[in-house]
Structures are given as structure tokens and as C-alpha cells.
Design a protein around this motif. Structure first.
Motif, short mmCIF file in Angstrom:
data_model
loop_
_atom_site.label_atom_id
_atom_site.label_comp_id
_atom_site.label_asym_id
_atom_site.label_seq_id
_atom_site.Cartn_x
_atom_site.Cartn_y
_atom_site.Cartn_z
N ASP A 65 0.86 -1.17 0.00
CA ASP A 65 0.00 0.00 0.00
C ASP A 65 0.90 1.23 0.00
N LEU A 66 0.73 2.11 -0.98
CA LEU A 66 1.57 3.30 -1.09
C LEU A 66 0.77 4.57 -0.81
N ASN A 67 1.41 5.53 -0.17
CA ASN A 67 0.81 6.84 0.07
C ASN A 67 1.15 7.73 -1.12
N VAL A 68 0.44 7.54 -2.23
CA VAL A 68 0.75 8.23 -3.48
C VAL A 68 0.54 9.74 -3.32
N SER A 69 -0.52 10.15 -2.63
CA SER A 69 -0.78 11.58 -2.47
C SER A 69 0.35 12.26 -1.68
N GLY A 70 0.95 11.52 -0.76
CA GLY A 70 2.09 12.06 -0.02
C GLY A 70 3.35 12.10 -0.87
N LEU A 71 3.55 11.07 -1.70
CA LEU A 71 4.74 11.02 -2.56
C LEU A 71 4.71 12.09 -3.65
N VAL A 72 3.51 12.44 -4.11
CA VAL A 72 3.37 13.43 -5.19
C VAL A 72 3.71 14.83 -4.71
N LYS A 73 3.75 15.04 -3.41
CA LYS A 73 4.09 16.37 -2.88
C LYS A 73 5.57 16.71 -3.10
N ASN A 74 6.38 15.72 -3.43
CA ASN A 74 7.78 15.97 -3.77
C ASN A 74 7.82 16.54 -5.18
N ARG A 75 8.23 17.80 -5.31
CA ARG A 75 8.19 18.49 -6.60
C ARG A 75 9.00 17.78 -7.69
N LYS A 76 10.13 17.22 -7.31
CA LYS A 76 11.04 16.64 -8.31
C LYS A 76 10.55 15.29 -8.82
N LEU A 77 9.75 14.59 -8.03
CA LEU A 77 9.30 13.25 -8.43
C LEU A 77 7.81 13.21 -8.81
N ALA A 78 7.09 14.31 -8.61
CA ALA A 78 5.64 14.31 -8.79
C ALA A 78 5.22 13.87 -10.19
N ARG A 79 5.86 14.40 -11.22
CA ARG A 79 5.48 14.08 -12.60
C ARG A 79 5.74 12.60 -12.91
#
Length: 190
Positions: free
Chosen positions: A139-153
Motif C-alpha cells: 500500500d503506497l501513500n501516493v498523495s504524499g509522494l506526489v508532494k515531492n516536486r522533483k518526483l511528482a510528474r
């Protein structure tokens, strides 16, 4: 099945039974799709392995517990084209024909990325579910991971949630066991 004379569809597969309804869909790139509702019987396929664990990542889309790796398609070239065309679109006057043509080009590129991703995810999920009796996914916290500007895209282009949904649905269809482990487990290390 009765299809009007002026419609000549390209069939992706044969229908298993007579359709109960048909829906015509037009997307933003001016493509048309026919969606049929049909009755489908459950499929029984024998499995090769007892269980498999899947660890999702960015560089390698999925690393399986049996040592296999699934590389994600490269969306970089198409993404660059989209960014370039979006800059061009921003400079064009609203309501012009050239702006509309650029908008359709952007929509076609987005559809190309989406189609490539869906094809990859469907093939990988079908392979995993058909070969294994039990599938374990993190289970991944995708919404939390997307907050990283460099990895979001890059994270957004992967389609992890869609992969999980496909695995769940196909596990149910093929009567397999599907389990999701907590995001706090050390799955990458194990």
C-alpha cells in the motif's frame, strides 16, 4: 448484432454474447469508441506459482519476489512534446483555429501516453494474476509522494493505483487471493 451501414468499427476482440446495450464515447482528441455491455462467464486458469510479492518503484515499475523485474515504458519524449505544445498553446489567442489544432495535438499526445500506460498495466497485471495463486502488493501513500516536486510528474505517470485496481479485479475474476500490506512494512528490504 445490427450495426448501421455508415459505422465501420475496428474490433478489439469478439463479443462473448449478444450485447444488452451500446454506448458511443467521443474523447477530447476526436476519437470515437463503442462500449458494449455483455454477459461474461468466470474463467478458470491454473496457476504456476503459489504466491508472489510485488514491490512498486519509480526506476523499475515492479520488482517481484521471484526476482523478475518489470520496466515501465518511457514517457519522457511524449511528455516533452506535451510541455512544448502547452507553451505554444498559452501564447496563442483564445478562439483561434490554430489554438484549437494545438489543443487537439496535445490531447492526442495525452491519449498516446494513457494508451501506452493502460496496455502495459493490463499486460503486467494479467501475467501476474494468471501465474500466481496469491498476490501481495504494498500500500503506497501516493498523495504524499506526489508532494515531492522533483518526483511528482514521474510518480503520476506510473499509474500505481490503476495497477492495484486491475490486480484486484483480475484476482476476483480468476478467483485468486489478493492481499495489500501496510505501507509501514519494510517491503523493499525484505
Amino acid at each position: 448484432m445490427i450495426i448501421p451501414q455508415n459505422v465501420n468499427p475496428i474490433w478489439s476482440r469478439k463479443l462473448t454474447s449478444a450485447p444488452s446495450s451500446v454506448t458511443v464515447i467521443k474523447d477530447c482528441a476526436n476519437r470515437y469508441f463503442l462500449s458494449f455491455v455483455v454477459e461474461v462467464e468466470p474463467v478458470k486458469i491454473d496457476f504456476l506459482h503459489i504466491s508472489i510479492g510485488v514491490d512498486l518503484g519509480i526506476k523499475t515499475f515492479a520488482v517481484m519476489s521471484n526476482g523478475e523485474k518489470a520496466e515501465s515504458p518511457d514517457y519522457l519524449k511524449l511528455d516533452r512534446k506535451i510541455r512544448k505544445l502547452q507553451k505554444k498553446l498559452a501564447r496563442q489567442p483564445k478562439g483561434s483555429n490554430r489554438r484549437n489544432k494545438t489543443r487537439i495535438k496535445i490531447a492526442k499526445l495525452h491519449n498516446q501516453i494513457t494508451d501506452t500506460r493502460k496496455d502495459f498495466l493490463h499486460k503486467l497485471s494479467t501475467k501476474i494474476v494468471s501465474e500466481n495463486q496469491a498476490i501481495v502488493l504494498e500500500d503506497l501513500n501516493v498523495s504524499g509522494l506526489v508532494k515531492n516536486r522533483k518526483l511528482a510528474r514521474v510518480i503520476s505517470l506510473q499509474g500505481w493505483r490503476e495497477f492495484r485496481t486491475l490486480c484486484e479485479a483480475k484476482s476476483q475474476k480468476f478467483s485468486r487471493v489478493f492481499h495489500v500490506i501496510s505501507r509501514w512494512e519494510a517491503t523493499s528490504q525484505i
